[in-house]
Design a protein around this motif. Structure first.
Motif, mmCIF file in Angstrom:
data_model
loop_
_atom_site.group_PDB
_atom_site.id
_atom_site.type_symbol
_atom_site.label_atom_id
_atom_site.label_comp_id
_atom_site.label_asym_id
_atom_site.label_seq_id
_atom_site.Cartn_x
_atom_site.Cartn_y
_atom_site.Cartn_z
ATOM 1 N N LEU A 18 0.830 -1.218 0.000
ATOM 2 C CA LEU A 18 0.000 0.000 0.000
ATOM 3 C C LEU A 18 0.862 1.265 0.000
ATOM 4 O O LEU A 18 0.559 2.238 -0.693
ATOM 5 N N LEU A 19 1.948 1.222 0.764
ATOM 6 C CA LEU A 19 2.843 2.381 0.825
ATOM 7 C C LEU A 19 3.507 2.611 -0.533
ATOM 8 O O LEU A 19 3.647 3.761 -0.978
ATOM 9 N N ALA A 20 3.897 1.507 -1.181
ATOM 10 C CA ALA A 20 4.534 1.613 -2.504
ATOM 11 C C ALA A 20 3.537 2.151 -3.538
ATOM 12 O O ALA A 20 3.882 3.032 -4.337
ATOM 13 N N VAL A 21 2.296 1.637 -3.493
ATOM 14 C CA VAL A 21 1.268 2.099 -4.448
ATOM 15 C C VAL A 21 0.950 3.580 -4.188
ATOM 16 O O VAL A 21 0.809 4.371 -5.120
ATOM 17 N N SER A 22 0.876 3.935 -2.904
ATOM 18 C CA SER A 22 0.597 5.330 -2.550
ATOM 19 C C SER A 22 1.697 6.253 -3.074
ATOM 20 O O SER A 22 1.415 7.347 -3.596
ATOM 21 N N ALA A 23 2.952 5.815 -2.953
ATOM 22 C CA ALA A 23 4.074 6.611 -3.470
ATOM 23 C C ALA A 23 3.991 6.723 -4.989
ATOM 24 O O ALA A 23 4.244 7.797 -5.558
ATOM 25 N N THR A 190 -7.659 17.979 -8.692
ATOM 26 C CA THR A 190 -8.265 17.342 -9.868
ATOM 27 C C THR A 190 -8.727 15.939 -9.441
ATOM 28 O O THR A 190 -8.291 15.445 -8.396
ATOM 29 N N PRO A 191 -9.556 15.264 -10.247
ATOM 30 C CA PRO A 191 -9.999 13.903 -9.864
ATOM 31 C C PRO A 191 -8.829 12.949 -9.606
ATOM 32 O O PRO A 191 -8.873 12.149 -8.671
ATOM 33 N N ASP A 192 -7.764 13.014 -10.430
ATOM 34 C CA ASP A 192 -6.600 12.128 -10.221
ATOM 35 C C ASP A 192 -5.879 12.459 -8.921
ATOM 36 O O ASP A 192 -5.346 11.572 -8.246
ATOM 37 N N MET A 193 -5.840 13.733 -8.577
ATOM 38 C CA MET A 193 -5.225 14.141 -7.302
ATOM 39 C C MET A 193 -6.024 13.584 -6.130
ATOM 40 O O MET A 193 -5.469 13.159 -5.129
ATOM 41 N N ARG A 194 -7.356 13.581 -6.292
ATOM 42 C CA ARG A 194 -8.223 13.042 -5.230
ATOM 43 C C ARG A 194 -7.970 11.556 -5.004
ATOM 44 O O ARG A 194 -7.979 11.076 -3.878
ATOM 45 N N VAL A 195 -7.736 10.827 -6.102
ATOM 46 C CA VAL A 195 -7.447 9.389 -6.000
ATOM 47 C C VAL A 195 -6.180 9.197 -5.158
ATOM 48 O O VAL A 195 -6.165 8.399 -4.212
ATOM 49 N N ALA A 196 -5.112 9.929 -5.502
ATOM 50 C CA ALA A 196 -3.838 9.825 -4.765
ATOM 51 C C ALA A 196 -4.012 10.243 -3.310
ATOM 52 O O ALA A 196 -3.450 9.626 -2.399
ATOM 53 N N PHE A 197 -4.829 11.275 -3.090
ATOM 54 C CA PHE A 197 -5.076 11.812 -1.750
ATOM 55 C C PHE A 197 -5.792 10.796 -0.852
ATOM 56 O O PHE A 197 -5.323 10.460 0.237
ATOM 57 N N PHE A 198 -6.915 10.256 -1.362
ATOM 58 C CA PHE A 198 -7.681 9.311 -0.537
ATOM 59 C C PHE A 198 -6.952 7.986 -0.370
ATOM 60 O O PHE A 198 -7.054 7.342 0.676
ATOM 61 N N PHE A 199 -6.175 7.590 -1.389
ATOM 62 C CA PHE A 199 -5.405 6.356 -1.260
ATOM 63 C C PHE A 199 -4.325 6.510 -0.195
ATOM 64 O O PHE A 199 -4.070 5.582 0.582
ATOM 65 N N ALA A 200 -3.708 7.690 -0.158
ATOM 66 C CA ALA A 200 -2.670 7.941 0.868
ATOM 67 C C ALA A 200 -3.278 7.860 2.270
ATOM 68 O O ALA A 200 -2.679 7.279 3.184
ATOM 69 N N PHE A 202 -5.868 6.095 3.178
ATOM 70 C CA PHE A 202 -6.145 4.673 3.425
ATOM 71 C C PHE A 202 -4.837 3.919 3.740
ATOM 72 O O PHE A 202 -4.768 3.164 4.718
ATOM 73 N N ALA A 203 -3.816 4.128 2.891
ATOM 74 C CA ALA A 203 -2.540 3.412 3.057
ATOM 75 C C ALA A 203 -1.921 3.708 4.422
ATOM 76 O O ALA A 203 -1.485 2.793 5.131
ATOM 77 N N PHE A 204 -1.906 4.984 4.822
ATOM 78 C CA PHE A 204 -1.294 5.324 6.114
ATOM 79 C C PHE A 204 -2.121 4.805 7.289
ATOM 80 O O PHE A 204 -1.562 4.507 8.346
ATOM 81 N N THR A 205 -3.440 4.676 7.102
ATOM 82 C CA THR A 205 -4.263 4.102 8.164
ATOM 83 C C THR A 205 -3.865 2.640 8.392
ATOM 84 O O THR A 205 -3.708 2.189 9.532
ATOM 85 N N VAL A 206 -3.663 1.898 7.290
ATOM 86 C CA VAL A 206 -3.270 0.483 7.397
ATOM 87 C C VAL A 206 -1.864 0.373 7.999
ATOM 88 O O VAL A 206 -1.621 -0.466 8.880
ATOM 89 N N VAL A 207 -0.944 1.221 7.551
ATOM 90 C CA VAL A 207 0.432 1.204 8.083
ATOM 91 C C VAL A 207 0.402 1.529 9.587
ATOM 92 O O VAL A 207 1.119 0.922 10.384
ATOM 93 N N PHE A 208 -0.449 2.452 9.966
ATOM 94 C CA PHE A 208 -0.585 2.828 11.379
ATOM 95 C C PHE A 208 -1.044 1.622 12.207
ATOM 96 O O PHE A 208 -0.489 1.333 13.275
ATOM 97 N N ILE A 209 -2.046 0.898 11.709
ATOM 98 C CA ILE A 209 -2.548 -0.290 12.422
ATOM 99 C C ILE A 209 -1.431 -1.330 12.552
ATOM 100 O O ILE A 209 -1.232 -1.938 13.609
ATOM 101 N N ASP A 210 -0.671 -1.508 11.472
ATOM 102 C CA ASP A 210 0.443 -2.458 11.464
ATOM 103 C C ASP A 210 1.501 -2.080 12.518
ATOM 104 O O ASP A 210 1.925 -2.918 13.319
ATOM 105 N N PHE A 211 1.876 -0.820 12.525
ATOM 106 C CA PHE A 211 2.867 -0.343 13.505
ATOM 107 C C PHE A 211 2.339 -0.475 14.934
ATOM 108 O O PHE A 211 3.078 -0.839 15.840
ATOM 109 N N MET A 212 1.050 -0.179 15.112
ATOM 110 C CA MET A 212 0.435 -0.278 16.444
ATOM 111 C C MET A 212 0.504 -1.716 16.960
ATOM 112 O O MET A 212 0.813 -1.965 18.124
#
Lengths: 234, 56
Positions: A18-23, A190-200, A202-212
């Motif tokens: 998820l972090l790689a896709v977000s990047a 823009t719509p593409d920016m929104r995709v990157a924004f919301f994915f980031a 989501f990705a950081f929420t999952v990474v946060f749970i993993d770290f927790m």
């Protein structure tokens, strides 16, 4: 010593993907903002880390309340884990903001309401660890931590609201909600920016749970080691 | 006359992402090292615990 559960191993792999896709979405997929150029792309990780940073501080405050109500040490361990993980993420938020500000505002740092409240929040939680280390008795340390994170937790909504409440005194852009006319570096997504924004987000929420999860396992091991040390000294 | 060229701010972007992954990497390493050290401590303590009754 319990081996790492399969679910945690899966979560580790999912977090990395998820972090790689977000990047990728932030650096390649999202279009270049015409006025600011490529530096605008730090915005995706800036917001993603800010979200989980503030989320963890709020969760720590809730854990503090739960500890005071139940006196269960599990809540103390949860609180420490949440503060530690969030302090790391929030440091990235502040550092990315500073890097973005250099070419856009012409300075690495300014005492804007948002930057000031963010810096205070980070320092509150750095101090939390320093003060905790000074208390030896576990129950007293947990009680102190609970009250501290409960009060410190107020800094999270204050930081979030600072650019919305003090619009005439801040130059920090507002992404969600009414945009600030005084802001420098504001942009429409823009719509593409929104995709990157919301994915980031989501990705950081999952990474946060993993770290927790990892940090909680560590805290449980620490607790076990302390109990064994006590037994050994008897 | 009204055309504006996009500034080259890619250096700042690279710095931002390098720093982000560096901080995350350091934190992951810190969790790994603390975990390894605690495992060693627990093994030592458990072996001490197991030796105790034998001495009696």
């Amino acid at each position: 010593m319990q081996p790492r559960p399969i679910a945690l191993k899966i979560l580790d792999v999912v977090s990395i993907i998820l972090l790689a896709v977000s990047a990728y979405l932030a650096l390649v997929f999202a279009p270049t903002e015409l006025v600011m150029g490529d530096v605008q792309r730090v915005f995706y990780f800036h917001i993603g880390t800010a979200w989980v940073g503030l989320l963890g501080f709020v969760l720590a405050a809730i854990a503090g309340i739960a500890y005071l109500a139940t006196k269960n040490m599990m809540w103390d361990r949860f609180e420490v884990a949440a503060v530690e993980v969030s302090t790391v993420f929030f440091f990235i938020t502040i550092a990315l903001g500073s890097i973005w500000a250099r070419p856009i505002w012409g300075t690495w740092w300014t005492w804007d309401p948002r930057l000031t409240t963010a810096a205070i929040t980070e320092l509150i939680y750095v101090a939390y660890f320093m003060l905790r280390q000074g208390i030896e008795e576990p129950e007293k340390r947990a009680r102190f931590g609970a009250v501290y994170t409960l009060l410190g937790g107020l800094s999270a909504p204050i930081t979030f609201m600072s650019i919305r409440l003090a619009q005439s005194r801040t130059i920090h852009p507002v992404v969600i909600g009414v945009q600030n006319a005084e802001a420098k570096g504001d942009f429409g997504m823009t719509p593409d920016m929104r995709v990157a924004f919301f994915f980031a987000l989501f990705a950081f929420t999952v990474v946060f749970i993993d770290f927790m999860w990892h940090r909680l396992r560590l805290a449980n091991m620490q607790e076990k080691a302390e109990q064994l040390k006590l037994k050994a000294s008897m | 006359m009204f055309l504006q060229t996009t500034p080259d701010t890619s250096g700042y972007m690279i710095a931002g992402y390098v720093l982000s992954f560096l901080v995350i990497g350091i934190y992951v390493a810190s969790i790994y090292i603390r975990n390894r050290n605690l495992k060693q401590d627990l093994e030592t303590l458990q072996s001490l615990q197991a030796e105790k009754p034998k001495k009696k």
